[in-house]
Design a protein around this motif. Structure first.
Motif, PDB file in Angstrom:
ATOM      1  N   ASP A 187       0.789  -1.258  -0.117  1.00 37.45           N
ATOM      2  CA  ASP A 187       0.068  -0.055  -0.024  1.00 37.45           C
ATOM      3  C   ASP A 187       0.779   1.235   0.057  1.00 37.45           C
ATOM      4  O   ASP A 187       0.433   2.338   0.479  1.00 37.45           O
ATOM      5  N   GLU A 188       2.315   1.235  -0.450  1.00 35.43           N
ATOM      6  CA  GLU A 188       2.814   2.361  -0.441  1.00 35.43           C
ATOM      7  C   GLU A 188       3.355   2.661  -2.035  1.00 35.43           C
ATOM      8  O   GLU A 188       3.680   1.880  -2.696  1.00 35.43           O
ATOM      9  N   GLY A 189       3.382   4.007  -2.540  1.00 36.01           N
ATOM     10  CA  GLY A 189       3.723   4.141  -3.926  1.00 36.01           C
ATOM     11  C   GLY A 189       4.973   5.240  -3.526  1.00 36.01           C
ATOM     12  O   GLY A 189       5.127   5.979  -2.712  1.00 36.01           O
ATOM     13  N   PHE A 190       5.552   5.418  -4.935  1.00 39.57           N
ATOM     14  CA  PHE A 190       6.518   6.339  -4.892  1.00 39.57           C
ATOM     15  C   PHE A 190       6.323   7.378  -6.258  1.00 39.57           C
ATOM     16  O   PHE A 190       6.376   6.812  -7.381  1.00 39.57           O
ATOM     17  N   VAL A 191       6.568   8.765  -5.928  1.00 41.69           N
ATOM     18  CA  VAL A 191       6.052   9.825  -7.096  1.00 41.69           C
ATOM     19  C   VAL A 191       7.630  10.283  -7.229  1.00 41.69           C
ATOM     20  O   VAL A 191       8.053  11.043  -6.274  1.00 41.69           O
ATOM     21  N   HIS A 192       8.253  10.089  -8.228  1.00 41.57           N
ATOM     22  CA  HIS A 192       9.492  10.812  -8.807  1.00 41.57           C
ATOM     23  C   HIS A 192       9.164  11.981  -9.422  1.00 41.57           C
ATOM     24  O   HIS A 192       8.571  12.087 -10.421  1.00 41.57           O
ATOM     25  N   ILE A 193       9.444  13.434  -8.901  1.00 45.61           N
ATOM     26  CA  ILE A 193       9.166  14.538  -9.449  1.00 45.61           C
ATOM     27  C   ILE A 193      10.292  15.207 -10.147  1.00 45.61           C
ATOM     28  O   ILE A 193      11.358  15.032  -9.351  1.00 45.61           O
ATOM     29  N   TYR A 194      10.602  15.342 -11.204  1.00 45.33           N
ATOM     30  CA  TYR A 194      11.553  15.842 -11.890  1.00 45.33           C
ATOM     31  C   TYR A 194      11.341  17.004 -12.783  1.00 45.33           C
ATOM     32  O   TYR A 194      10.237  17.484 -13.147  1.00 45.33           O
ATOM     33  N   ASP A 195      12.203  17.767 -13.324  1.00 44.78           N
ATOM     34  CA  ASP A 195      12.124  18.898 -14.043  1.00 44.78           C
ATOM     35  C   ASP A 195      12.402  18.466 -15.650  1.00 44.78           C
ATOM     36  O   ASP A 195      13.471  18.158 -16.003  1.00 44.78           O
ATOM     37  N   GLY A 196      11.295  18.651 -16.323  1.00 42.35           N
ATOM     38  CA  GLY A 196      11.502  18.104 -17.990  1.00 42.35           C
ATOM     39  C   GLY A 196      12.368  18.929 -18.690  1.00 42.35           C
ATOM     40  O   GLY A 196      12.956  18.599 -19.941  1.00 42.35           O
ATOM     41  N   ASP A 197      12.777  20.036 -18.243  1.00 40.63           N
ATOM     42  CA  ASP A 197      13.928  20.818 -19.058  1.00 40.63           C
ATOM     43  C   ASP A 197      15.143  20.392 -18.647  1.00 40.63           C
ATOM     44  O   ASP A 197      16.122  20.635 -19.634  1.00 40.63           O
ATOM     45  N   ILE A 198      15.360  19.676 -17.695  1.00 38.06           N
ATOM     46  CA  ILE A 198      16.631  19.009 -17.460  1.00 38.06           C
ATOM     47  C   ILE A 198      16.746  17.653 -17.968  1.00 38.06           C
ATOM     48  O   ILE A 198      17.712  17.189 -18.370  1.00 38.06           O
TER      49      ILE A 198
END
Length: 240
Positions: free
Chosen positions: A69-80
């Motif tokens: 019941d755990e998830g991981f969200v990777h937030i990134y910069d699309g310009d990089i």
């Protein structure tokens, strides 16, 4: 982004046989076995091969032993990162990658607790996805220069200070990764005492494994990026 589409059972077998991660592109998001309904969602800018600092090691351990019941969200910069390579992620399930400008699209997913792992992600508080959710902010390190001064602990880095203080204020629980880090936090912000907890960073390592690597050697060379109690310097010296 790169993704592989499974069309036949033979293809599915080959992908699993050779440990190829399968991703699903949905608009601005890359879902890797992400079902969209979790008790806990971890929000991080580091995971797997996408390493910026020291948080990735901690996230790797969290992922390795995470519950269903755990998830991981990777937030990134699309310009990089103009292309996301799914082979750099630590597994084939419960991972979602998304450009920071599209974070509001996470509102359609269900979760009860959001765990934020980096002060620089404070802007996601504006997205509305944490409405009616519990928020945990994991303080891997209070982001001050070393040494710091009580009258100006952030050394004039106003944006860092604002981001850090915002997450501290809005979080329901603050988790420090050591007693030493907690003492530093409370020294600067006594008002956070009651909502601060300590959970040490765990690491999957057999007892004595580090010592075995150096057994029999007479000379050792050690490099320390920073001489800080928070980095466990005393424990290192005691261990050798």
């Amino acid at each position: 982004m790169r993704a592989l589409e499974i069309k036949t059972k033979e293809e599915e077998y080959l992908l699993r046989r050779y440990n190829i991660v399968v991703g699903e592109i949905e608009g601005p998001m890359l879902k890797i076995g992400f079902n969209g309904k979790y008790k806990v969602l971890h929000f991080t800018n580091e995971i797997g091969g996408y390493i910026i600092g020291g948080i990735a090691t901690f996230i790797e351990q969290l992922y390795k032993f995470h519950e269903a019941d755990e998830g991981f969200v990777h937030i990134y910069d699309g310009d990089i990162l103009d292309e996301i390579d799914i082979r750099r992620y630590p597994g084939d399930r419960d991972i979602l990658a998304i450009d920071y400008r599209e974070i509001g699209k996470l509102s359609r997913f269900e979760f009860d607790i959001g765990v934020i792992h980096f002060y620089g992600l404070d802007y996601i508080m504006d997205s509305g996805i944490f409405r009616d959710k519990k928020i945990v902010y994991v303080i891997h390190s209070v982001p001050t220069p070393e040494p710091y001064f009580l009258d100006n602990p952030f050394g004039g880095h106003i944006e860092v200070q604002r981001s850090f203080e915002r997450l501290c204020e809005e979080a329901d629980i603050l988790v420090c990764v050591s007693n030493c880090e907690r003492e530093k936090l409370i020294r600067l912000y006594p008002r956070y005492d009651s909502k601060t907890r300590v959970i040490y960073n765990g690491i999957d390592m057999t007892t004595g494994e580090v010592k075995k690597r150096y057994k029999g050697r007479k000379e050792h060379f050690w490099f320390f990026r920073e001489i800080r109690l928070q980095e466990g310097v005393i424990r290192v010296f005691e261990g050798v």
